[in-house]
Design an enzyme around this catalytic site. Structure first.
Site, PDB file in Angstrom:
ATOM      1  N   CYS A 127     -24.757   4.835 -13.429  1.00 43.42           N
ATOM      2  CA  CYS A 127     -23.692   5.829 -13.314  1.00 43.42           C
ATOM      3  C   CYS A 127     -24.125   7.098 -13.755  1.00 43.42           C
ATOM      4  O   CYS A 127     -24.369   7.201 -14.958  1.00 43.42           O
ATOM      5  CB  CYS A 127     -22.483   5.028 -13.886  1.00 43.42           C
ATOM      6  SG  CYS A 127     -21.080   6.511 -13.900  1.00 43.42           S
TER       7      CYS A 127
ATOM      8  N   GLU B 188       0.735  -1.252  -0.061  1.00 44.64           N
ATOM      9  CA  GLU B 188      -0.083   0.035  -0.091  1.00 44.64           C
ATOM     10  C   GLU B 188       0.916   1.413   0.034  1.00 44.64           C
ATOM     11  O   GLU B 188       0.680   2.509  -0.746  1.00 44.64           O
ATOM     12  CB  GLU B 188      -1.078   0.009   1.178  1.00 44.64           C
ATOM     13  CG  GLU B 188      -2.022  -0.940   1.082  1.00 44.64           C
ATOM     14  CD  GLU B 188      -2.992  -0.493  -0.133  1.00 44.64           C
ATOM     15  OE1 GLU B 188      -3.038   0.634  -0.198  1.00 44.64           O
ATOM     16  OE2 GLU B 188      -3.532  -1.366  -0.932  1.00 44.64           O
TER      17      GLU B 188
ATOM     18  N   CYS C  82     -16.688   2.161 -20.204  1.00 45.68           N
ATOM     19  CA  CYS C  82     -17.973   2.036 -19.331  1.00 45.68           C
ATOM     20  C   CYS C  82     -18.835   0.906 -20.052  1.00 45.68           C
ATOM     21  O   CYS C  82     -19.664   0.466 -19.385  1.00 45.68           O
ATOM     22  CB  CYS C  82     -18.919   3.533 -19.850  1.00 45.68           C
ATOM     23  SG  CYS C  82     -17.875   4.798 -19.079  1.00 45.68           S
TER      24      CYS C  82
ATOM     25  N   CYS D  12     -18.414  -1.847 -17.807  1.00 45.61           N
ATOM     26  CA  CYS D  12     -18.305  -1.445 -16.337  1.00 45.61           C
ATOM     27  C   CYS D  12     -19.656  -2.025 -15.579  1.00 45.61           C
ATOM     28  O   CYS D  12     -20.807  -1.842 -16.214  1.00 45.61           O
ATOM     29  CB  CYS D  12     -18.288  -0.111 -16.173  1.00 45.61           C
ATOM     30  SG  CYS D  12     -18.472   0.673 -14.423  1.00 45.61           S
TER      31      CYS D  12
ATOM     32  N   CYS E  25     -12.526   2.170 -14.831  1.00 44.43           N
ATOM     33  CA  CYS E  25     -13.066   3.699 -14.859  1.00 44.43           C
ATOM     34  C   CYS E  25     -11.695   4.388 -14.732  1.00 44.43           C
ATOM     35  O   CYS E  25     -11.278   5.183 -13.846  1.00 44.43           O
ATOM     36  CB  CYS E  25     -13.638   3.745 -13.343  1.00 44.43           C
ATOM     37  SG  CYS E  25     -14.573   5.322 -13.507  1.00 44.43           S
TER      38      CYS E  25
HETATM   39  S1  SF4 Z   1     -19.789   3.517 -15.979  1.00 41.17           S
HETATM   40 FE1  SF4 Z   1     -18.943   5.330 -14.514  1.00 41.17          FE
HETATM   41  S2  SF4 Z   1     -18.226   4.138 -13.123  1.00 41.17           S
HETATM   42 FE2  SF4 Z   1     -18.165   2.958 -14.783  1.00 41.17          FE
HETATM   43  S3  SF4 Z   1     -16.395   3.405 -15.937  1.00 41.17           S
HETATM   44 FE3  SF4 Z   1     -18.079   4.660 -16.915  1.00 41.17          FE
HETATM   45  S4  SF4 Z   1     -17.735   6.652 -15.433  1.00 41.17           S
HETATM   46 FE4  SF4 Z   1     -16.481   4.914 -14.518  1.00 41.17          FE
END
Ligand code: SF4
Length: 347
Positions: free
Chosen positions: A208, A37, A199, A202, A192
């Site tokens: 989102c 970390e 997206c 995602c 992200c």
């Molecule tokens: S949908 Fe939203 S959280 Fe997912 S990658 Fe795109 S911007 Fe990021």
């Protein structure tokens, strides 16, 4: 849009997409999580991996750090940058050795007091190593939360930090907290991403807000870029005819604190006046080398090196205690800043 959705979608995604084989995940312990970390603060995973592997070979536990010299530890940090991190690891290992019998403490109140460990790093250690319900808010997590919840404003501002910490706490689950913590870090690092977030793959895309408003590029809000100032420094690469080079141990505070560098010219000092004050040996040849640019977070450093060849190095008692002669090539026993290491390799 319930917070459970966010958490569950991330946990489901983690099963097939999360990173589970990073070197610090294979034999996970509070020690391995702590070291990784700290290395991962300001530095990307792919850069950290070889440093982590070398470091753990030499320092497999807290005792091995507590017993070593700071110089040696910093030599394993050479090139990784942000050397205060290495110095803080050293200070922490000494405290753990003295006060905790080299066992990493288990409570937030104890961990947060250790040098170099802030709220997010303490949270990561507690969540990943001890599976305790603590949140993290590193750069990746801030980006995911700021986009998902459409939080506008500079991330450094305290009211924005507070909002993000509240959202981080809201979403952190009591069970599987280690997987959730790894999942949100992994999502920020691999999906992200800062530019061109993916997206379309995602797990959070359905709810989102940044995606809904097509504001992925605007969030998190970026500070307007200020032009970095340029600082210049003259350094002397002094080599004798038996291939020894003169190095200076830098003070522990300031840039490259505790590392070895070439002697620097002070304000208004010339090479000749420096040689008169410090060396008083006949000089064979002086060669000006090409300047080297090195970037720090807040400024660029222009290093103007001059190579000075002397016949014999003066006796040790005749040079100031902060200067040391080192035989070339220099192996791993001392910590060198990245550009100094490059210049030495070229000698
Ligand atoms: S949908 Fe939203 S959280 Fe997912 S990658 Fe795109 S911007 Fe990021």
């Amino acid at each position: 849009m319930s917070s459970n959705n966010f958490t569950n979608q991330l946990l489901d995604w983690f099963v097939n997409n999360g990173r589970k084989y990073l070197p610090w995940q294979l034999k996970k312990s509070p020690y391995s999580v702590w070291i990784s970390e700290i290395m991962l603060q300001q530095t990307q995973v792919k850069t950290v991996i070889p440093y982590y592997i070398n470091f753990m070979k030499r320092f497999p536990n807290i005792e091995s750090i507590a017993k070593c010299e700071l110089d040696e530890l910093l030599s394993y940090w050479s090139g990784l940058g942000y050397y205060a991190r290495g110095r803080n690891i050293y200070k922490t290992a000494k405290i753990l050795d003295k006060k905790y019998q080299s066992i990493f403490p288990k409570t937030y109140d104890e961990i947060i007091k250790l040098p170099g460990i802030g709220r997010s790093t303490a949270g990561a250690i507690l969540a990943l190593a001890y599976k305790k319900k603590y949140s993290i808010l590193d750069g990746n997590v801030k980006r995911v939360l700021a986009r998902y919840y459409r939080i506008e404003g500079f991330l450094q501002k305290s009211n924005i930090q507070e909002k993000l910490w509240n959202l981080a706490d809201l979403n952190t689950p009591s069970s599987n907290v280690d997987q959730y913590t790894q999942a949100i870090m992994d999502l920020g690092a691999t999906v992200c991403t800062r530019s061109r977030p993916k997206c379309f793959i995602c797990p959070l895309s359905e709810n989102c807000l940044a995606r809904f408003y097509s504001e992925q590029d605007k969030l998190p809000t970026r500070k307007p870029r200020t032009k970095k100032s340029i600082r210049e420094v003259g350094v002397m690469i002094i080599v004798d005819n038996k291939k020894s080079v003169l190095l200076e141990k830098r003070p522990n505070n300031g840039i490259w604190g505790g590392l070895y560098s070439f002697p620097e010219l002070g304000d208004g000092q010339t090479i000749n006046s420096w040689l008169d004050d410090n060396l008083r040996e006949p000089v064979e040849k002086i060669t000006r080398l090409n300047p080297i640019k090195h970037s720090f977070t807040h400024f660029n450093l222009l290093i103007n090196p001059t190579k000075i060849k002397i016949e014999n190095k003066p006796k040790k008692y005749r040079i100031k205690p902060r200067y040391f002669w080192h035989k070339l090539p220099i192996d791993r026993e001392i910590g060198l800043a990245a550009p100094i290491s490059v210049m030495i390799n070229e000698l």
